[in-house]
Scaffold this active site. Structure first.
Site, short mmCIF file in Angstrom:
data_model
loop_
_atom_site.label_atom_id
_atom_site.label_comp_id
_atom_site.label_asym_id
_atom_site.label_seq_id
_atom_site.Cartn_x
_atom_site.Cartn_y
_atom_site.Cartn_z
N ARG A 285 0.85 -1.18 0.00
CA ARG A 285 0.00 0.00 0.00
C ARG A 285 0.89 1.23 0.00
O ARG A 285 2.07 1.18 0.36
CB ARG A 285 -0.89 0.03 1.24
N HIS A 286 0.33 2.35 -0.39
CA HIS A 286 1.04 3.62 -0.24
C HIS A 286 1.36 3.85 1.23
O HIS A 286 0.75 3.27 2.12
CB HIS A 286 0.15 4.76 -0.78
N ASN B 257 -5.53 9.17 5.68
CA ASN B 257 -5.46 8.06 6.64
C ASN B 257 -5.44 8.59 8.06
O ASN B 257 -6.12 8.06 8.96
CB ASN B 257 -4.20 7.22 6.42
N ARG C 43 -0.82 9.78 -3.61
CA ARG C 43 -0.18 9.09 -2.49
C ARG C 43 0.66 7.89 -2.93
O ARG C 43 1.66 7.57 -2.29
CB ARG C 43 -1.23 8.66 -1.46
N GLU D 193 -7.72 3.51 -6.47
CA GLU D 193 -8.55 2.94 -5.41
C GLU D 193 -10.02 2.93 -5.81
O GLU D 193 -10.47 3.74 -6.64
CB GLU D 193 -8.36 3.73 -4.12
N HIS E 205 -3.40 0.45 -3.52
CA HIS E 205 -4.32 0.76 -2.43
C HIS E 205 -4.88 -0.54 -1.86
O HIS E 205 -4.83 -1.59 -2.48
CB HIS E 205 -5.46 1.65 -2.95
#
Length: 525
Positions: A268-269, A275, A329, A367, A433
């Site tokens: 994932r980023h 977040n 991201r 995403e 994502h």
């Protein structure tokens, strides 16, 4: 403002709607999706539910038949909701005759053994016929050497004599690369029940003798056998008389397959600004903790992904790919990875100037889009759209956000990505994502796609996958622990989408957090 009032479709009362111009529209017989309101139909294919196809594998041992058959069935069932099952004659032979039989058992001149192998073939055929007669059964792969015309004619006659109508096609795999054969025998065949716990040298000797016995009577597929595709060293393809949606889908897919070992790296980023706030979706940049992870990922890519060990035990450079989504991201997370050029020779002999980890942003990897809920927290959604919140809780796979996407929508747009992953030879690092990686992970790990929305893909971890004929090896690397993200004293963000407890939550051996940890599994769509 548009308002809508709906009623039970079985009711005689009409469904009415008032549009923005206050025009009353009567819809007494609305179309209703069986999967539920705002859901995605599970089956999205170009064929009818009555179409049935039998894929008859052909080839000498260690030419990748089982690998090809499993990949075909996996692809059709996961991305197209087409039920598919493999019938491996070797499994039935082991049940009837036992495992670890000597190479002489496969000698075509051994009449008694030939009869026993025919019984195993018929047992697998019978099981396959019973499966095809079931409601909903669509595709069956008959996995065996099927190395003579006599055997193939017997299979076709059995299909034609059975009740019901189904199409068939042959898929022949030919591999005359000694290096590839040795690799396949050593990594795959010697770990099968036929050779398990045997001395590796003795097992290799016996297997080569078995292969020679098959080769002595081998007859390649031709136009007299029927529709077929012939795969030669995963580089040359001969297609003869293939027709129909499913058959052509199979042909297109197998042309992307190869037998070389491959490795995928999923991450994932890094932690994003959204977040931290508990928001889903959006296009925010990285938090300070996310930037720290991006730097560690670059070091990991340089020291681990880009290096391999040669036959002399030395670390050598290998060409690698880098894919990201088009969102900020993921591109920022990959921003510290070094790019440099060197000469690389493909397996077909062509030489190119390779750019290491050249970034390839792909919209397919964006995403899952949350539509009107984009940028909201799950608490916001529960308060503003309580009905939508509950619908998604009840069916996370098929639920579609208003004006947004569902996991099923994303699954369909990831099909070409999966096909390219089957095709490429080099290791690929995918920075994407949670929702995207859940689907790709579930596909390669052989999981039911209904499980995909609940797979744990935590922040700050790299997941290494190595698919093979009988499964997929997995290894996880935690590059940054949860405590390091909390060094600045910030509170934990709002938890990700609440999940009903199964009572089976456990802490992974290499991790210090639960699969539903609110920090490591930060909010995602």
């Amino acid at each position: 403002m548009t308002t809508r009032t709906s009623v039970d479709p079985s009711s005689s009362s009409p469904t009415t709607r008032f549009d923005s111009l206050n025009v009353k529209i009567s819809n007494p017989k609305p179309q209703v999706l069986p999967e539920g309101e705002n859901a995605t139909p599970l089956e999205v294919t170009g064929s009818t539910a009555t179409d049935k196809l039998v894929i008859i594998m052909v080839g000498l041992p260690a030419t990748g038949k089982t690998h090809i058959a499993k990949r075909i069935c996996r692809f059709l069932s996961f991305f197209h909701d087409i039920p598919a099952q493999i019938f491996n004659v070797g499994d039935y032979r082991r049940k009837l005759c036992g495992a670890q039989l000597p190479a002489d058992f496969f000698d075509p001149k051994n009449a008694n053994a030939k009869q026993q192998r025919s019984l195993a073939c018929d047992a697998a055929l019978q099981a396959m016929m019973e499966y095809l007669h079931q409601d909903g059964a669509r595709v069956a792969a008959f996995d065996a050497t099927n190395s003579t015309k006599e055997r193939r004619q017997h299979i076709v006659r059995s299909l034609k004599d059975s009740r019901g109508v189904c199409k068939f096609m042959f898929v022949e795999s030919i591999c005359d690369s000694q290096e590839l054969l040795e690799e396949n025998i050593r990594k795959v065949k010697l770990n099968t029940p036929d050779y398990r716990d045997m001395d590796p040298d003795e097992a290799m000797k016996d297997f080569k003798k078995r292969r020679e016995n098959y080769l002595s009577a081998y007859e390649s597929v031709d136009s007299t056998d029927g529709p077929h595709v012939k795969i030669i060293n995963s580089r040359q393809f001969i297609v003869d008389n293939i027709r129909g949606y499913l058959s052509l889908k199979v042909v297109h897919f197998v042309m992307n397959l190869h037998l070389l070992p491959r490795t995928f790296y999923f991450t994932r980023h890094g932690q994003s600004e959204y977040n931290v706030l508990g928001k889903i979706g959006g296009d925010s940049g990285l938090s300070p903790a996310g930037t720290k992870y991006a730097k560690r990922l670059a070091q990991f890519a340089k020291e681990h992904i880009a290096k391999t060990t040669d036959s002399d035990g030395n670390k050598v450079e290998r060409p690698c790919r880098l894919w990201t989504s088009t969102l900020r991201r993921t591109k920022e997370t990959a921003g510290f990875i070094e790019h440099y050029s060197f000469e690389h020779t493909w397996d077909n002999g062509d030489t190119i100037d390779w750019v290491q980890f050249r970034s390839k942003p792909r919209r397919n990897l964006d995403e899952l889009y949350a539509g009107v809920c984009d940028g909201m927290t799950y608490k916001d959604i529960e308060q503003v759209y309580p009905d939508e919140f509950n619908r998604r809780q009840n069916d996370k796979l098929c639920y579609r956000y208003p004006r947004g996407e569902s996991y099923m929508d994303v699954t369909l747009r990831l099909e070409p990505v999966a096909q390219e992953m089957e095709r490429i030879r080099e290791p690929v690092l995918i920075v994407a994502h949670q929702g995207i990686l859940r689907i790709l992970y579930a596909y390669f790990m052989g999981m039911d796609r209904r499980e995909a929305p609940y797979v744990s893909i935590p922040l700050n971890n790299v997941i290494e996958l190595q698919p093979h004929a009988y499964g997929c090896h997995e290894k996880r690397y935690c590059l940054m622990k949860k405590e390091e993200m909390m060094d600045d004293g910030q509170d934990e963000p709002v938890t990700s989408m609440p999940m009903r407890s199964t009572g089976k939550e456990t802490v992974a051996e290499t991790e210090s957090y639960l699969p539903n940890d609110p920090v490591m599994n930060a909010p995602s769509c």
